[in-house]
Design a protein around this motif. Sequence first.
Motif, PDB file in Angstrom:
ATOM      1  N   SER A  72       0.834  -1.196   0.000  1.00 45.92           N
ATOM      2  CA  SER A  72       0.000   0.000   0.000  1.00 45.92           C
ATOM      3  C   SER A  72       0.871   1.249   0.000  1.00 45.92           C
ATOM      4  N   ASP A  73       0.356   2.318  -0.597  1.00 46.49           N
ATOM      5  CA  ASP A  73       1.003   3.628  -0.557  1.00 46.49           C
ATOM      6  C   ASP A  73       0.490   4.477   0.606  1.00 46.49           C
ATOM      7  N   ASP A  74      -0.488   3.975   1.346  1.00 52.81           N
ATOM      8  CA  ASP A  74      -1.050   4.697   2.486  1.00 52.81           C
ATOM      9  C   ASP A  74      -0.130   4.523   3.691  1.00 52.81           C
ATOM     10  N   PRO A  75       0.475   5.582   4.204  1.00 47.19           N
ATOM     11  CA  PRO A  75       1.449   5.437   5.299  1.00 47.19           C
ATOM     12  C   PRO A  75       0.880   4.826   6.573  1.00 47.19           C
ATOM     13  N   ARG A  76      -0.427   4.855   6.764  1.00 43.30           N
ATOM     14  CA  ARG A  76      -1.034   4.277   7.964  1.00 43.30           C
ATOM     15  C   ARG A  76      -1.482   2.829   7.755  1.00 43.30           C
ATOM     16  N   HIS A  77      -1.489   2.373   6.522  1.00 38.45           N
ATOM     17  CA  HIS A  77      -1.941   1.019   6.199  1.00 38.45           C
ATOM     18  C   HIS A  77      -1.006  -0.003   6.829  1.00 38.45           C
ATOM     19  N   TRP A  78      -1.547  -1.135   7.226  1.00 42.13           N
ATOM     20  CA  TRP A  78      -0.712  -2.148   7.892  1.00 42.13           C
ATOM     21  C   TRP A  78       0.423  -2.630   6.991  1.00 42.13           C
ATOM     22  N   ASN A  79       0.238  -2.571   5.660  1.00 48.77           N
ATOM     23  CA  ASN A  79       1.280  -3.058   4.745  1.00 48.77           C
ATOM     24  C   ASN A  79       1.828  -1.928   3.871  1.00 48.77           C
ATOM     25  N   PHE A  80       2.013  -0.759   4.475  1.00 44.61           N
ATOM     26  CA  PHE A  80       2.649   0.363   3.780  1.00 44.61           C
ATOM     27  C   PHE A  80       4.055  -0.050   3.343  1.00 44.61           C
ATOM     28  N   TRP A  81       4.347   0.109   2.083  1.00 46.55           N
ATOM     29  CA  TRP A  81       5.530  -0.528   1.509  1.00 46.55           C
ATOM     30  C   TRP A  81       6.849   0.021   2.049  1.00 46.55           C
ATOM     31  N   ARG A  82       6.891   1.303   2.449  1.00 48.54           N
ATOM     32  CA  ARG A  82       8.167   1.898   2.817  1.00 48.54           C
ATOM     33  C   ARG A  82       8.357   2.051   4.336  1.00 48.54           C
ATOM     34  N   ARG A  83       7.446   1.516   5.135  1.00 46.73           N
ATOM     35  CA  ARG A  83       7.505   1.753   6.584  1.00 46.73           C
ATOM     36  C   ARG A  83       8.827   1.302   7.189  1.00 46.73           C
ATOM     37  N   GLU A  84       9.282   0.119   6.849  1.00 44.06           N
ATOM     38  CA  GLU A  84      10.482  -0.391   7.510  1.00 44.06           C
ATOM     39  C   GLU A  84      11.694   0.491   7.256  1.00 44.06           C
ATOM     40  N   ALA A  85      11.774   1.058   6.068  1.00 43.03           N
ATOM     41  CA  ALA A  85      12.887   1.976   5.793  1.00 43.03           C
ATOM     42  C   ALA A  85      12.820   3.183   6.717  1.00 43.03           C
ATOM     43  N   TRP A 163       4.024   7.704   9.388  1.00 41.38           N
ATOM     44  CA  TRP A 163       4.161   6.465   8.625  1.00 41.38           C
ATOM     45  C   TRP A 163       4.055   5.214   9.501  1.00 41.38           C
ATOM     46  N   LEU A 164       3.753   5.367  10.777  1.00 43.57           N
ATOM     47  CA  LEU A 164       3.514   4.203  11.626  1.00 43.57           C
ATOM     48  C   LEU A 164       2.083   3.698  11.424  1.00 43.57           C
ATOM     49  N   SER A 165       1.896   2.389  11.565  1.00 47.61           N
ATOM     50  CA  SER A 165       0.589   1.808  11.292  1.00 47.61           C
ATOM     51  C   SER A 165      -0.432   2.201  12.352  1.00 47.61           C
ATOM     52  N   ARG A 166      -1.676   2.284  11.933  1.00 46.17           N
ATOM     53  CA  ARG A 166      -2.815   2.508  12.816  1.00 46.17           C
ATOM     54  C   ARG A 166      -3.865   1.437  12.499  1.00 46.17           C
ATOM     55  N   ALA A 175      -8.119  -8.235   5.925  1.00 41.86           N
ATOM     56  CA  ALA A 175      -7.488  -8.595   4.648  1.00 41.86           C
ATOM     57  C   ALA A 175      -7.345 -10.102   4.481  1.00 41.86           C
ATOM     58  N   GLN A 176      -7.400 -10.850   5.578  1.00 40.82           N
ATOM     59  CA  GLN A 176      -7.171 -12.298   5.520  1.00 40.82           C
ATOM     60  C   GLN A 176      -8.502 -13.015   5.289  1.00 40.82           C
ATOM     61  N   THR A 177      -8.865 -13.213   4.043  1.00 42.04           N
ATOM     62  CA  THR A 177     -10.205 -13.706   3.726  1.00 42.04           C
ATOM     63  C   THR A 177     -10.249 -15.153   3.232  1.00 42.04           C
ATOM     64  N   ASP A 249      12.551  -7.103  11.258  1.00 42.09           N
ATOM     65  CA  ASP A 249      11.295  -6.992  10.496  1.00 42.09           C
ATOM     66  C   ASP A 249      10.280  -6.080  11.173  1.00 42.09           C
ATOM     67  N   TRP A 250      10.502  -4.782  11.008  1.00 46.62           N
ATOM     68  CA  TRP A 250       9.674  -3.757  11.621  1.00 46.62           C
ATOM     69  C   TRP A 250       8.600  -3.234  10.659  1.00 46.62           C
ATOM     70  N   ALA A 251       8.209  -4.033   9.695  1.00 45.13           N
ATOM     71  CA  ALA A 251       7.337  -3.553   8.619  1.00 45.13           C
ATOM     72  C   ALA A 251       5.938  -3.174   9.084  1.00 45.13           C
ATOM     73  N   PHE A 252       5.454  -3.749  10.199  1.00 46.02           N
ATOM     74  CA  PHE A 252       4.100  -3.470  10.669  1.00 46.02           C
ATOM     75  C   PHE A 252       4.071  -2.478  11.819  1.00 46.02           C
ATOM     76  N   ALA A 253       5.193  -2.010  12.294  1.00 45.00           N
ATOM     77  CA  ALA A 253       5.298  -1.272  13.556  1.00 45.00           C
ATOM     78  C   ALA A 253       4.342  -0.081  13.623  1.00 45.00           C
ATOM     79  N   GLY A 254       3.801   0.130  14.838  1.00 46.04           N
ATOM     80  CA  GLY A 254       2.906   1.263  15.014  1.00 46.04           C
ATOM     81  C   GLY A 254       2.121   1.176  16.308  1.00 46.04           C
ATOM     82  N   ASP A 255       0.926   1.718  16.286  1.00 46.12           N
ATOM     83  CA  ASP A 255       0.064   1.781  17.456  1.00 46.12           C
ATOM     84  C   ASP A 255      -0.509   0.404  17.779  1.00 46.12           C
ATOM     85  N   GLY A 256      -0.404   0.010  19.048  1.00 48.11           N
ATOM     86  CA  GLY A 256      -0.972  -1.262  19.481  1.00 48.11           C
ATOM     87  C   GLY A 256      -1.538  -1.152  20.880  1.00 48.11           C
TER      88      GLY A 256
END
Length: 377
Positions: A72-85, A163-166, A175-177, A249-256
């Motif tokens: 995703s290009d959405d910075p808050r999305h769980w799978n935002f592509w550039r978050r880990e960088a 850019w942290l996930s919410r 998304a897991q269907t 692997d910090w790709a999902f990091a954010g609010d929890g």
Amino acid sequence: MPGPPSALSPQLADEVREIFQVPPIAAEFEPLTHNPKNGVTAGVWRVSVGDRSAVLKVLTRGKDTTETWASSDDPRHWNFWRREAYVYEEGVARVWEPWGITAPELLASVERPDGDVALWLEDVRGEPATGWSTAAHAGHARRLGAAHGRALAERAEPLDHPWLSRRFLRDYTAAQTTGRDLLDDDTAWQQPLVRDHFPEGLREDMVRLRHEREWFLSVMESLPRVFSHLDQWPANLTSPHPGQSVLFDWAFAGDGALGEDIGNYIPDTIFDGFLPAARLPELATAAYEGYVRGLRDSGWQGDVRLVRLGMCASAVKYDWLTALMLSLAGDAQQLDYGGRRTVEAEHRYRERGVVLGFLADWAREARVLATELGFPH
């Protein structure tokens, strides 16, 4: 999983030359295990030159994959592509360092002409958590609790970079269907692998969890907030020194939610075979008690029932796994995480059935705790 580059592109050759200060022809590439379905990961390699090495992880947004794992290009999305960088570039991966949890050093972050980002990371050698004792897992949980507890005790606002996930738990589970329509399917539950290895009553428990998904998510979203990794499991951890965890692997990091990270860590340790299911109660008790001890050590004096609720209500993350297991029960070949090796199907279903039954117990406990704490149902 992508193999080593057959020929070094000029871009990659320049990166190798910059990192190792040697001619790039000397570099050897070893593919490392990761989720090959995830649309943000083009590949992960250990790159070695003589006795030196680094890890190369390439982030992308152009990978062809399933809708479930699309970037995703959405910075808050769980799978935002550039978050880990961003997490590495801004030093967020090291915010827990005072409590013994750190991350690999960022050697370079390279914006490639094709739009990908190449992360060159320290190759941390240590004792992988995939082989840790229960006591070692509990030690990590205590360090995590101390990091979370200090932030809560100081009433610090959780990290909130744009850019942290919410809403990770809500959006990830939505998304897991795969196989969701099978939860109410009599035939799916009569497949031999399911019928013979899933515990009695699991169908009713997991159907109820699916139907109450919104309530569980609302509870999780109402709990105290902490900066979270959101993908804590043994494959993402090592320990180079006693009392220290290095987290990858910090790709999902954010609010929890308080307790959410540990609520992921415990079942995932068993789901992927790092400990046998027979040791799940031992692990769950040790990790939870370690986490609470860390919270108390760092000065948090809140109601411990909130911690327990966050851990137990995290069971909602796994209702999709029940559906996935139903959808795969007819497959003769079962693959491990990363898709590199086959696993014995009966063993997998027996072990995972135990964990799913344990999570059903967590869900029951969460309902009781929520009532005690005044959460509406």
